[in-house]
Design an enzyme around this catalytic site. Structure first.
Site, short mmCIF file in Angstrom:
data_model
loop_
_atom_site.label_atom_id
_atom_site.label_comp_id
_atom_site.label_asym_id
_atom_site.label_seq_id
_atom_site.Cartn_x
_atom_site.Cartn_y
_atom_site.Cartn_z
N GLY A 193 -5.31 -8.14 -6.93
CA GLY A 193 -3.99 -7.82 -7.44
C GLY A 193 -3.05 -8.98 -7.17
O GLY A 193 -3.48 -10.14 -7.06
N ARG A 216 -11.91 -8.26 -15.65
CA ARG A 216 -10.97 -8.77 -16.65
C ARG A 216 -11.04 -10.29 -16.64
O ARG A 216 -11.72 -10.88 -15.80
CB ARG A 216 -9.54 -8.29 -16.38
CG ARG A 216 -8.94 -8.78 -15.06
CD ARG A 216 -7.55 -8.20 -14.87
NE ARG A 216 -6.85 -8.77 -13.73
CZ ARG A 216 -6.95 -8.35 -12.49
NH1 ARG A 216 -7.74 -7.34 -12.20
NH2 ARG A 216 -6.25 -8.94 -11.52
N GLY A 253 0.81 -9.23 8.50
CA GLY A 253 0.79 -9.89 7.19
C GLY A 253 2.13 -9.84 6.49
O GLY A 253 2.53 -10.80 5.81
N HIS A 263 -1.54 -6.64 12.58
CA HIS A 263 -0.95 -6.19 11.32
C HIS A 263 0.40 -6.87 11.08
O HIS A 263 1.45 -6.23 10.97
CB HIS A 263 -0.78 -4.66 11.30
CG HIS A 263 -0.68 -4.11 9.89
ND1 HIS A 263 -1.01 -2.82 9.58
CD2 HIS A 263 -0.29 -4.68 8.72
CE1 HIS A 263 -0.83 -2.61 8.28
NE2 HIS A 263 -0.38 -3.73 7.75
N ARG A 307 -6.51 -2.96 4.57
CA ARG A 307 -6.27 -1.83 5.45
C ARG A 307 -7.51 -1.67 6.34
O ARG A 307 -8.63 -1.90 5.91
CB ARG A 307 -6.03 -0.54 4.66
CG ARG A 307 -4.66 -0.47 3.97
CD ARG A 307 -3.55 -0.33 5.00
NE ARG A 307 -2.24 -0.12 4.39
CZ ARG A 307 -1.38 -1.07 4.10
NH1 ARG A 307 -1.71 -2.34 4.33
NH2 ARG A 307 -0.20 -0.78 3.57
N ILE A 354 -1.46 -9.78 -4.48
CA ILE A 354 -1.70 -10.46 -3.20
C ILE A 354 -2.95 -11.33 -3.32
O ILE A 354 -2.97 -12.47 -2.84
CB ILE A 354 -1.82 -9.44 -2.06
CG1 ILE A 354 -0.43 -8.85 -1.77
CG2 ILE A 354 -2.39 -10.09 -0.80
CD1 ILE A 354 -0.42 -7.77 -0.71
N GLY A 405 0.83 -1.21 0.00
CA GLY A 405 0.00 0.00 0.00
C GLY A 405 0.86 1.25 0.00
O GLY A 405 2.00 1.25 0.48
N ARG A 429 -11.17 -3.58 -9.08
CA ARG A 429 -11.75 -2.28 -9.47
C ARG A 429 -12.44 -2.37 -10.82
O ARG A 429 -13.52 -1.82 -11.02
CB ARG A 429 -10.64 -1.22 -9.52
CG ARG A 429 -11.12 0.17 -9.88
CD ARG A 429 -9.99 1.16 -9.77
NE ARG A 429 -8.85 0.77 -10.60
CZ ARG A 429 -7.71 1.43 -10.66
NH1 ARG A 429 -7.54 2.50 -9.90
NH2 ARG A 429 -6.72 1.02 -11.44
N ASP A 488 -6.47 -8.64 10.38
CA ASP A 488 -5.06 -8.34 10.59
C ASP A 488 -4.84 -6.84 10.67
O ASP A 488 -3.77 -6.39 11.08
CB ASP A 488 -4.20 -8.94 9.47
CG ASP A 488 -2.71 -8.75 9.73
OD1 ASP A 488 -2.26 -9.07 10.85
OD2 ASP A 488 -2.00 -8.25 8.83
#
Length: 316
Positions: free
Chosen positions: A146, A172, A277, A275, A228, A148, A72, A169, A251
């Site tokens: 993506g 595809r 990960g 957090h 997030r 991840i 991020g 987003r 997380d």
């Protein structure tokens, strides 16, 4: 080329760095290692409190590249307006996929199989037997497909799932199947037994998991957030958890770190990890490989990897 490079890893610990650059070690301390105005390539310190990484940006008048060591970029976005035009912002795609995907599977399996309950029972010396859900035969929805999200599906594949749905987003086609656009989420949520959030934090995804999103999840579904914290409306999630209708594994939280006494700590059906990960033994080798590659590209004036935006460009 003569240029300052700020690294959050001691340069002596990174093999293969290209010659011709001046390497400065800065991991977010109060004192800068040199004049920020001389820095050409800035690697943002990793896992530091909010505001640390952006502190030198206003003085980096000669910087050409800002490289994060996180997937991020939301933690550096507040400082981008201070940068001159033409600065390339790069993320750490390729660094955190393995660790974050491992943790995602850990949170799913621990939540479904009741591992937290077993640990508490062990502390009491109690044999806590019983029937628990399996991951096998479940429908899984990955929100944020993506690198991840792809790595998560790689690790889900052996678990005999009924179906995996993917959302990003924009839609595809991939070798594994279609990736559907965010606009399709309302239709996909009611069928998902496990909903995994691995999307970046943007204005589109901030508060994406609100009361309406959660209400569309099926009874007994599990929500897993490795994205997030602000992607999820914490108050709305707390309401659903207290009803017992769904469970969750987080997380990341909002706020973060989650303060002592916050009601999420005591919410039923919730597993929280702090957090973690990304920060594992897999981080440093991959981070070093990325930095060495990026700096060789920088020296040789070759295209950089993982360019997210260029300051001053239309839409940046």
């Amino acid at each position: 080329m003569t240029a300052d490079v700020w690294l959050p890893i001691p340069p002596k610990d990174v093999e293969g760095l290209p010659d011709g650059l001046t390497y400065r070690f800065w991991d977010g301390g109060e004192t800068f290692p040199a004049d920020p105005a001389d820095c050409s390539f800035y690697v943002v310190p990793y896992m530091k409190p909010s505001g640390v990484g952006v502190r030198p940006l206003a003085r980096m008048t000669s910087v050409q590249v800002v490289q994060t060591l996180s997937a991020g970029i939301d933690h550096v976005e507040p400082g981008l307006g201070h940068l001159p035009p033409g600065v390339r912002l790069c993320n750490a795609r390729g660094v955190h996929e393995a660790s974050t995907a491992e943790l995602t599977l850990t949170l799913i399996l621990a939540s479904l199989r009741g591992i937290a309950d077993f640990v508490r029972a062990q502390d009491r010396g109690e044999w806590l037997s019983g029937f628990r859900p399996a991951l096998a035969d479940k429908n899984v929805l990955i929100v944020g497909y993506g690198s991840i999200g792809e790595a998560i599906e790689d690790r889900l594949t052996p678990f005999e799932l009924a179906r995996v749905a993917r959302v990003a987003r924009s839609g595809r086609t991939t070798a594994r199947g279609p990736v559907q656009p965010l606009t399709d989420l309302p239709a996909l949520l009611p069928d998902a037994d496990v909903v995994i959030l691995s999307t970046p934090l943007t204005e589109t995804t901030r508060g994406l998991v609100d009361a309406e999103f959660l209400a569309r999840m099926k009874d007994g579904a599990l929500l897993v957030n490795v994205a997030r914290g602000p992607v999820v409306d914490s108050k709305a999630l707390l309401t659903e958890l207290e009803s017992g209708r769904i469970t969750a594994a987080l997380d990341v939280t909002d706020p973060e770190p989650l303060p002592s006494g916050h009601p999420l700590w005591q919410a039923p059906g919730l597993l929280i990890s702090p957090h973690v990960g990304g920060p594992t033994s897999a981080f440093l080798p991959r981070a070093k490989r990325l930095l060495v590659d990026q700096l060789h590209r920088f020296v040789n004036q070759e295209p950089l990897r993982n360019v997210i935006l260029t300051t001053g460009a239309k839409g940046a």
